[in-house]
Write an enzyme that holds these catalytic residues in place. Structure first.
Site, PDB file in Angstrom:
ATOM      1  N   ASP A  13       0.778  -1.201  -0.235  1.00 49.89           N
ATOM      2  CA  ASP A  13       0.026   0.134  -0.133  1.00 49.89           C
ATOM      3  C   ASP A  13       0.909   1.324   0.212  1.00 49.89           C
ATOM      4  O   ASP A  13       2.022   1.216   0.214  1.00 49.89           O
ATOM      5  CB  ASP A  13      -0.928   0.059   1.361  1.00 49.89           C
ATOM      6  CG  ASP A  13      -1.897   1.173   1.163  1.00 49.89           C
ATOM      7  OD1 ASP A  13      -2.454   1.503   0.048  1.00 49.89           O
ATOM      8  OD2 ASP A  13      -2.211   1.656   2.282  1.00 49.89           O
ATOM      9  N   ASP A  15      -0.259   4.822   1.181  1.00 46.32           N
ATOM     10  CA  ASP A  15      -0.545   5.868   2.054  1.00 46.32           C
ATOM     11  C   ASP A  15      -0.404   5.275   3.572  1.00 46.32           C
ATOM     12  O   ASP A  15      -1.091   4.256   3.610  1.00 46.32           O
ATOM     13  CB  ASP A  15      -1.874   6.662   1.924  1.00 46.32           C
ATOM     14  CG  ASP A  15      -1.668   7.691   0.855  1.00 46.32           C
ATOM     15  OD1 ASP A  15      -1.090   8.599   0.807  1.00 46.32           O
ATOM     16  OD2 ASP A  15      -2.518   7.575   0.009  1.00 46.32           O
TER      17      ASP A  15
END
Length: 259
Positions: A13, A15
């Site tokens: 991922d 953020d």
């Protein structure tokens, strides 16, 4: 239990794992650099459908993280791939930004509000009542309802903002029609991403900061999962979920040596 295969491919991922509020998380640069130096297949994923992969490449480069465009996978790209598989050359009424409209244009979709095959809802900072009303009427008239991701809120410097999942709930309430979500935690986003880099789930790992999206999607796609504690899910919250990550680490810096 059979022993897992060595990790040959990495999905992470963005953020909360690589960056936080526009600043790289310590260790992110070393992690990306080592992936590129070793030549191992990898993808940086985001449920945010606002930006194109080129936009995100430039955004990350400004922070000192060199991630090639082809190594970025967004919920907009996953949605476009899904629609291209389901109904090639179709039509869609789209609520969203350039990340989503560009992805649909690139697969040959026509964007229209005249009897579209799909209503596709993505992220935008300017949800309008007029656009939502049109979406409701088109879905009631027979258009199929697709959403890029189920995230109910998104981050901002001022605090949480209503996101795709919240607007989807409004449209569902008005139409009685549930959308199909293409992004995390749907393992479809992981599987299409793995296919894009020629990787296999048995020898791949997913790194995330959210149990309910990143870890769940990786688990359901058959990958090893690593939860980092630099984002939304804290140590105390892990036991609230009926599933667990393969391993919990403090940050992405703890995974550099595993590459």
């Amino acid at each position: 239990m059979a022993e897992r295969k060595p990790i040959e491919s990495w999905l992470t991922d963005m953020d909360g794992v690589l960056i936080h509020e526009g600043v790289p998380i310590p260790g992110a640069d070393a992690f990306i650099t080592k992936l590129r130096d070793t030549g191992k297949p990898f993808l940086v994923l985001t449920n945010n459908s606002i930006y194109t992969a080129r936009d995100l490449h430039a955004r990350l480069a400004r922070m000192g993280l060199e991630v090639p465009v082809e190594n970025i996978w967004t919920s907009a790209l996953a949605t476009a791939k899904f629609l291209d598989d389901q109904r090639p050359g179709g039509t869609a009424y789209v609520i969203g930004e350039a990340g989503l409209t560009t992805a649909l244009h690139d697969i040959g979709y026509v964007l229209t509000d005249h009897d579209p095959d799909y209503v596709v809802l993505g992220e935008t900072r300017t949800y309008s009542f007029e656009a939502m009303t049109k979406a409701v009427r088109l879905i009631n008239a027979g258009a199929r309802f697709i959403c890029t991701n189920p995230d109910e809120t998104g981050p901002s410097l001022e605090g949480p903002l209503p996101a795709t999942g919240s607007v989807a709930a409004l449209i569902t309430k008005a139409t009685g029609k549930e959308p199909y979500f293409a992004g995390k935690p749907n393992p479809l986003m992981m599987r299409t991403g793995l296919n894009a880099i020629g990787a296999h789930s048995e020898s791949s790992a997913m790194i995330g900061d959210r149990m309910d999206t990143d870890i769940l999607a990786g688990l359901e796609a058959g990958m090893q999962t690593f939860l980092v504690l630099t984002g939304l899910t804290g140590q105390a919250e892990i036991d609230r979920f009926p599933f667990r990550p393969s391993k919990v680490v403090k940050s992405i810096a703890d995974l550099v040596e595993r590459i």
